[in-house]
Enzyme design. Sequence first.
Site, PDB file in Angstrom:
ATOM      1  N   GLU A   1       0.818  -1.213   0.000  1.00 17.89           N
ATOM      2  CA  GLU A   1       0.000   0.000   0.000  1.00 17.89           C
ATOM      3  C   GLU A   1       0.852   1.264   0.000  1.00 17.89           C
ATOM      4  OE1 GLU A   1      -2.963   0.325  -0.683  1.00 17.89           O
ATOM      5  OE2 GLU A   1      -3.696  -1.723  -0.531  1.00 17.89           O
TER       6      GLU A   1
ATOM      7  N   TYR B   1      -6.166   6.874   3.952  1.00 19.27           N
ATOM      8  CA  TYR B   1      -6.365   5.842   2.946  1.00 19.27           C
ATOM      9  C   TYR B   1      -5.638   4.551   3.314  1.00 19.27           C
ATOM     10  CZ  TYR B   1      -5.419   2.693  -0.739  1.00 19.27           C
ATOM     11  OH  TYR B   1      -5.285   1.523  -1.407  1.00 19.27           O
TER      12      TYR B   1
ATOM     13  N   ASP C   1      -9.772   5.888  -2.317  1.00 17.19           N
ATOM     14  CA  ASP C   1      -8.574   6.314  -3.042  1.00 17.19           C
ATOM     15  C   ASP C   1      -9.020   7.011  -4.329  1.00 17.19           C
ATOM     16  OD1 ASP C   1      -9.448   4.258  -4.682  1.00 17.19           O
ATOM     17  OD2 ASP C   1      -7.411   3.740  -5.276  1.00 17.19           O
TER      18      ASP C   1
END
Length: 304
Positions: A40, A123, A141
Amino acid sequence: MRATDVAALHDSVLTWYAAHRRDLPWRAPHRTPWGVLVSEVMLQQTPVVRVLPVWERWMDAWPTPADLAAEPSGTAVREWGRLGYPRRALRLHAAATAIRDLHGGEVPSDEETLRTLPGIGDYTAAAVAAFAFGRRATVVDTNVRRVHARALTGTALPAPSLTRAEVALATSLLPQDDAEAATWSVAVMELGALVCTARAPRCGECPVAGRCAWLRAGSPAHDGPARRGQAWAGTDRQCRGTLLQVLREVDGPVPGETLRAAWPGRGAARDASHELQRDRCLDALVAEGLVEPLAGDRYRLPGT
DNA sequence: TAGCCGTGGCA
DNA sequence: TTGCCAAGGCT
């Protein structure tokens, strides 16, 4: 939206996802929370294809947070390669250290704790909670924002910055079940990445085309303020990137002379203002911990 | 909060 | 060719 419409939307997108999802390694059954967290962070503003090889190398080298934390931070910056935004590498190293020292070596599973880690914002905290731990979290996102803007709001692109209304909308669409909510989030993201793309959406392949507000409105062009392009040539960003590239590609300390020769290059571009810029950028890199100055006018990636 | 922070591929 | 864009975060 009516509950029946939401249910139909869920069915369409989840069915499409089951058939078209990419088999990315951080989605594999044997993935670890640490692997998801690393992916991520690497994926922040960076395309999947560029992340893949670097992620594989990182997970081979450092399969746990403690493995990475045991390295000097400069090693993380070096192995970050050309992913861009190298401060992410530094923050990931700091996050690994915090996980080792403050969380017993285990990646936290709740959003609030995740957000305390360096480089983990709203996020990424939601994404790790959802994709690594199957928690119900509102994951918003750029892909989610674009899909929602088109399919539900009817605009070509979302606003420049995330609004409360967008988060509320995403939350309202989130299935109640934890596992289903996580799958829903990754499915919407995948739809945005593969079909509902920014420049040339493949509406002919879209499972939501029949109920898309933007298509129904005739696919109106983006009418908001023009997006600010990011200048590049001659900017501090280019200068910092050039200096850091020299340090990445050389093993061990580099003479200041070598470093300074890398910017602004040769010829007419070399003048006093460029040298000032170069020195300012180098100072900033040192201040941020990306570069370590040594005695005798030498520099290296920290600890390497 | 708007501006800053890398890099490379594509239309 | 060049501007736009890519699973954001931080200050």
